[in-house]
Design a protein around this motif. Sequence first.
Motif, PDB file in Angstrom:
ATOM      1  N   PHE A 176      -6.571  -8.951  16.699  1.00  0.00           N
ATOM      2  CA  PHE A 176      -6.478 -10.309  17.244  1.00  0.00           C
ATOM      3  C   PHE A 176      -6.278 -11.315  16.104  1.00  0.00           C
ATOM      4  CE2 PHE A 176      -8.647  -9.223  21.395  1.00  0.00           C
ATOM      5  CZ  PHE A 176      -7.651  -9.747  22.205  1.00  0.00           C
ATOM      6  N   TYR A 177      -7.067 -11.133  15.051  1.00  0.00           N
ATOM      7  CA  TYR A 177      -6.993 -12.029  13.895  1.00  0.00           C
ATOM      8  C   TYR A 177      -5.600 -12.002  13.259  1.00  0.00           C
ATOM      9  CZ  TYR A 177      -7.338 -12.918   8.859  1.00  0.00           C
ATOM     10  OH  TYR A 177      -7.101 -13.332   7.573  1.00  0.00           O
ATOM     11  N   ALA A 178      -5.077 -10.808  13.030  1.00  0.00           N
ATOM     12  CA  ALA A 178      -3.773 -10.684  12.382  1.00  0.00           C
ATOM     13  C   ALA A 178      -2.661 -11.268  13.248  1.00  0.00           C
ATOM     14  CB  ALA A 178      -3.485  -9.215  12.071  1.00  0.00           C
ATOM     15  N   LEU A 179      -2.715 -11.024  14.549  1.00  0.00           N
ATOM     16  CA  LEU A 179      -1.682 -11.532  15.446  1.00  0.00           C
ATOM     17  C   LEU A 179      -1.760 -13.049  15.580  1.00  0.00           C
ATOM     18  CD1 LEU A 179      -1.715  -8.771  18.208  1.00  0.00           C
ATOM     19  CD2 LEU A 179      -0.016  -9.127  16.427  1.00  0.00           C
ATOM     20  N   GLY A 180      -2.974 -13.585  15.543  1.00  0.00           N
ATOM     21  CA  GLY A 180      -3.110 -15.037  15.557  1.00  0.00           C
ATOM     22  C   GLY A 180      -2.574 -15.662  14.288  1.00  0.00           C
ATOM     23  N   ARG A 181      -2.848 -15.033  13.171  1.00  0.00           N
ATOM     24  CA  ARG A 181      -2.375 -15.550  11.880  1.00  0.00           C
ATOM     25  C   ARG A 181      -0.856 -15.493  11.773  1.00  0.00           C
ATOM     26  NH1 ARG A 181      -4.545 -12.291   6.878  1.00  0.00           N
ATOM     27  NH2 ARG A 181      -2.828 -10.928   7.500  1.00  0.00           N
ATOM     28  N   GLU A 182      -0.258 -14.491  12.398  1.00  0.00           N
ATOM     29  CA  GLU A 182       1.187 -14.337  12.321  1.00  0.00           C
ATOM     30  C   GLU A 182       1.927 -15.146  13.383  1.00  0.00           C
ATOM     31  OE1 GLU A 182       2.153 -12.794   9.831  1.00  0.00           O
ATOM     32  OE2 GLU A 182       0.563 -11.402   9.262  1.00  0.00           O
ATOM     33  N   GLY A 183       1.167 -15.835  14.250  1.00  0.00           N
ATOM     34  CA  GLY A 183       1.811 -16.649  15.270  1.00  0.00           C
ATOM     35  C   GLY A 183       2.213 -15.887  16.515  1.00  0.00           C
ATOM     36  N   LEU A 184       1.739 -14.658  16.678  1.00  0.00           N
ATOM     37  CA  LEU A 184       2.068 -13.853  17.843  1.00  0.00           C
ATOM     38  C   LEU A 184       1.037 -14.013  18.953  1.00  0.00           C
ATOM     39  CD1 LEU A 184       3.226 -10.671  15.931  1.00  0.00           C
ATOM     40  CD2 LEU A 184       4.685 -12.278  17.170  1.00  0.00           C
ATOM     41  N   LEU A 185      -0.092 -14.619  18.641  1.00  0.00           N
ATOM     42  CA  LEU A 185      -1.118 -15.026  19.597  1.00  0.00           C
ATOM     43  C   LEU A 185      -1.597 -16.409  19.152  1.00  0.00           C
ATOM     44  CD1 LEU A 185      -3.221 -11.748  20.164  1.00  0.00           C
ATOM     45  CD2 LEU A 185      -1.651 -12.840  21.788  1.00  0.00           C
ATOM     46  N   PRO A 186      -2.408 -17.115  19.939  1.00  0.00           N
ATOM     47  CA  PRO A 186      -2.861 -18.453  19.527  1.00  0.00           C
ATOM     48  C   PRO A 186      -3.399 -18.485  18.102  1.00  0.00           C
ATOM     49  CG  PRO A 186      -3.508 -18.040  21.782  1.00  0.00           C
ATOM     50  CD  PRO A 186      -2.881 -16.765  21.285  1.00  0.00           C
ATOM     51  N   ALA A 187      -3.002 -19.531  17.364  1.00  0.00           N
ATOM     52  CA  ALA A 187      -3.307 -19.599  15.933  1.00  0.00           C
ATOM     53  C   ALA A 187      -4.804 -19.628  15.639  1.00  0.00           C
ATOM     54  CB  ALA A 187      -2.635 -20.838  15.334  1.00  0.00           C
ATOM     55  N   GLY A 188      -5.612 -20.108  16.582  1.00  0.00           N
ATOM     56  CA  GLY A 188      -7.053 -20.158  16.350  1.00  0.00           C
ATOM     57  C   GLY A 188      -7.666 -18.802  16.082  1.00  0.00           C
ATOM     58  N   LEU A 189      -7.029 -17.743  16.586  1.00  0.00           N
ATOM     59  CA  LEU A 189      -7.542 -16.395  16.348  1.00  0.00           C
ATOM     60  C   LEU A 189      -7.430 -16.001  14.880  1.00  0.00           C
ATOM     61  CD1 LEU A 189      -5.925 -14.629  19.436  1.00  0.00           C
ATOM     62  CD2 LEU A 189      -8.377 -14.972  19.071  1.00  0.00           C
ATOM     63  N   GLY A 190      -6.547 -16.649  14.153  1.00  0.00           N
ATOM     64  CA  GLY A 190      -6.306 -16.287  12.752  1.00  0.00           C
ATOM     65  C   GLY A 190      -7.167 -17.044  11.771  1.00  0.00           C
ATOM     66  N   THR A 191      -8.330 -17.508  12.200  1.00  0.00           N
ATOM     67  CA  THR A 191      -9.249 -18.211  11.293  1.00  0.00           C
ATOM     68  C   THR A 191     -10.502 -17.370  11.084  1.00  0.00           C
ATOM     69  OG1 THR A 191     -10.272 -19.396  13.146  1.00  0.00           O
ATOM     70  CG2 THR A 191      -8.416 -20.467  12.038  1.00  0.00           C
ATOM     71  N   VAL A 192     -11.245 -17.688  10.035  1.00  0.00           N
ATOM     72  CA  VAL A 192     -12.462 -16.944   9.715  1.00  0.00           C
ATOM     73  C   VAL A 192     -13.643 -17.900   9.609  1.00  0.00           C
ATOM     74  CG1 VAL A 192     -11.166 -15.161   8.476  1.00  0.00           C
ATOM     75  CG2 VAL A 192     -12.130 -17.082   7.213  1.00  0.00           C
ATOM     76  N   SER A 193     -14.836 -17.332   9.701  1.00  0.00           N
ATOM     77  CA  SER A 193     -16.054 -18.128   9.523  1.00  0.00           C
ATOM     78  C   SER A 193     -16.214 -18.485   8.050  1.00  0.00           C
ATOM     79  CB  SER A 193     -17.272 -17.329   9.994  1.00  0.00           C
ATOM     80  OG  SER A 193     -18.474 -17.917   9.529  1.00  0.00           O
ATOM     81  N   PRO A 194     -16.411 -19.765   7.717  1.00  0.00           N
ATOM     82  CA  PRO A 194     -16.587 -20.138   6.308  1.00  0.00           C
ATOM     83  C   PRO A 194     -17.802 -19.472   5.670  1.00  0.00           C
ATOM     84  CG  PRO A 194     -16.177 -22.072   7.671  1.00  0.00           C
ATOM     85  CD  PRO A 194     -16.437 -20.940   8.608  1.00  0.00           C
ATOM     86  N   ARG A 195     -18.802 -19.141   6.494  1.00  0.00           N
ATOM     87  CA  ARG A 195     -20.045 -18.578   5.956  1.00  0.00           C
ATOM     88  C   ARG A 195     -19.964 -17.073   5.758  1.00  0.00           C
ATOM     89  NH1 ARG A 195     -24.829 -16.637   8.124  1.00  0.00           N
ATOM     90  NH2 ARG A 195     -24.071 -17.044  10.244  1.00  0.00           N
ATOM     91  N   THR A 196     -19.461 -16.341   6.761  1.00  0.00           N
ATOM     92  CA  THR A 196     -19.457 -14.879   6.686  1.00  0.00           C
ATOM     93  C   THR A 196     -18.090 -14.296   6.343  1.00  0.00           C
ATOM     94  OG1 THR A 196     -18.928 -14.591   9.044  1.00  0.00           O
ATOM     95  CG2 THR A 196     -21.254 -14.850   8.452  1.00  0.00           C
ATOM     96  N   ARG A 197     -17.036 -15.119   6.389  1.00  0.00           N
ATOM     97  CA  ARG A 197     -15.657 -14.688   6.165  1.00  0.00           C
ATOM     98  C   ARG A 197     -15.216 -13.636   7.183  1.00  0.00           C
ATOM     99  NH1 ARG A 197     -14.035 -18.811   4.078  1.00  0.00           N
ATOM    100  NH2 ARG A 197     -12.046 -17.726   3.706  1.00  0.00           N
ATOM    101  N   ALA A 198     -15.891 -13.568   8.310  1.00  0.00           N
ATOM    102  CA  ALA A 198     -15.487 -12.671   9.394  1.00  0.00           C
ATOM    103  C   ALA A 198     -14.517 -13.421  10.308  1.00  0.00           C
ATOM    104  CB  ALA A 198     -16.710 -12.219  10.190  1.00  0.00           C
ATOM    105  N   PRO A 199     -13.632 -12.713  11.016  1.00  0.00           N
ATOM    106  CA  PRO A 199     -12.706 -13.367  11.941  1.00  0.00           C
ATOM    107  C   PRO A 199     -13.444 -13.810  13.203  1.00  0.00           C
ATOM    108  CG  PRO A 199     -12.416 -10.999  12.062  1.00  0.00           C
ATOM    109  CD  PRO A 199     -13.414 -11.250  10.955  1.00  0.00           C
TER     110      PRO A 199
END
Length: 358
Positions: free
Chosen positions: A326-349
């Motif tokens: 989900f994270y990779a597809l969001g980052r690549e623009g193939l799913l909503p871009a919000g999926l391609g972000t991470v938590s500033p604290r844990t760096r998890a998607p």
Amino acid sequence: MTAPTSSEPASSAPGDAARLSGGAIGTGDLVFFVVAAAAPLTVMAGVAPIAIGMAGEAAPLGYLLSGLLLAVFAAGFTAMSRFVRNAGAFYAYIGRGLGRPAGAGAAYVALVAYNAIEVGLLAAFGRFTESGFEDLTGVRVAWWIWATTGLLAIGVLGYLRVTLSARILGVALVLEVLVLFVFEAGVLAHGGGPQGLDFGTLSPTGLGEPGVGGMFVLAIGAFIGFEATAIYAEEARRPERTVPRATYVAVAFLALFYTFTVWMIINAYGSDRARAVASGDGGADMVFSATERFAGAWAADSMHVLIITSAFAATLAFHNGAARYFYALGREGLLPAGLGTVSPRTRAPAVAVLTQSA
């Protein structure tokens, strides 16, 4: 060949808001993710008897040959990790080689497949926990309540740092492998089953028997999740070395462990009787019954409990893998871009983990 990239086939590297925790996990962590996803105890106790019922004495060799086949595939698969490092794994690899449309199609298929697997594993976890809790306490709690509770716990773990999931998977994996070693040691200590240790079951002559084709489907499926090493390439230390090592170690361990364990199961009943037992009413309890006979009731009871943690660990592994798709597809623009972000604290998607949990 071009230089390594963390975002091929995307147009640009991810910014800090979309970057996972680089260098967080090592070879051992990756092995735990892969082997825990394969759920060795669940496979040996729940699936191996079906394979034995199909192919009889040919089953141990079937697992070994499946491992060798996947090792050949892994040679090319891991070679690409030196040049493409992306949480989308197959999307990035296929997109780099065959073009972005083919890669996107592969990613969507993988995402659907990972979700289907997680749903099935959650149901198995709920059913195993319902049965185990009722046996221990006499109180019946519906399987779907256990499955929902497990999903909530898995969602929280996925939201936290990836190293925490690796530790939990490691503990669960060690325990389920140990209880199978106890069973195997019991069989060896008794000198095998009714016919002693039968090495004839490792002969390739049985590969021509009816049912071998179906057995190979189950045997290859027992390695499911081994591709997860590439999914964590962005979070691995020195991925050009870590990913190949972890992949080969995981495939080799599973191949040898499965082969030896299935051989021990057949020896416990005798090669002339194992197939009939596996095909009959006692097939579902085949491994548990043999464990009680050769290692004691405590080992069989432990196995009933650890199959719950095995299903939980496998579900956690696939949950983390699907979230990274989900994270990779969001980052690549193939799913909503919000999926391609991470938590500033844990760096998890984080958004991807919550979406996957939903």
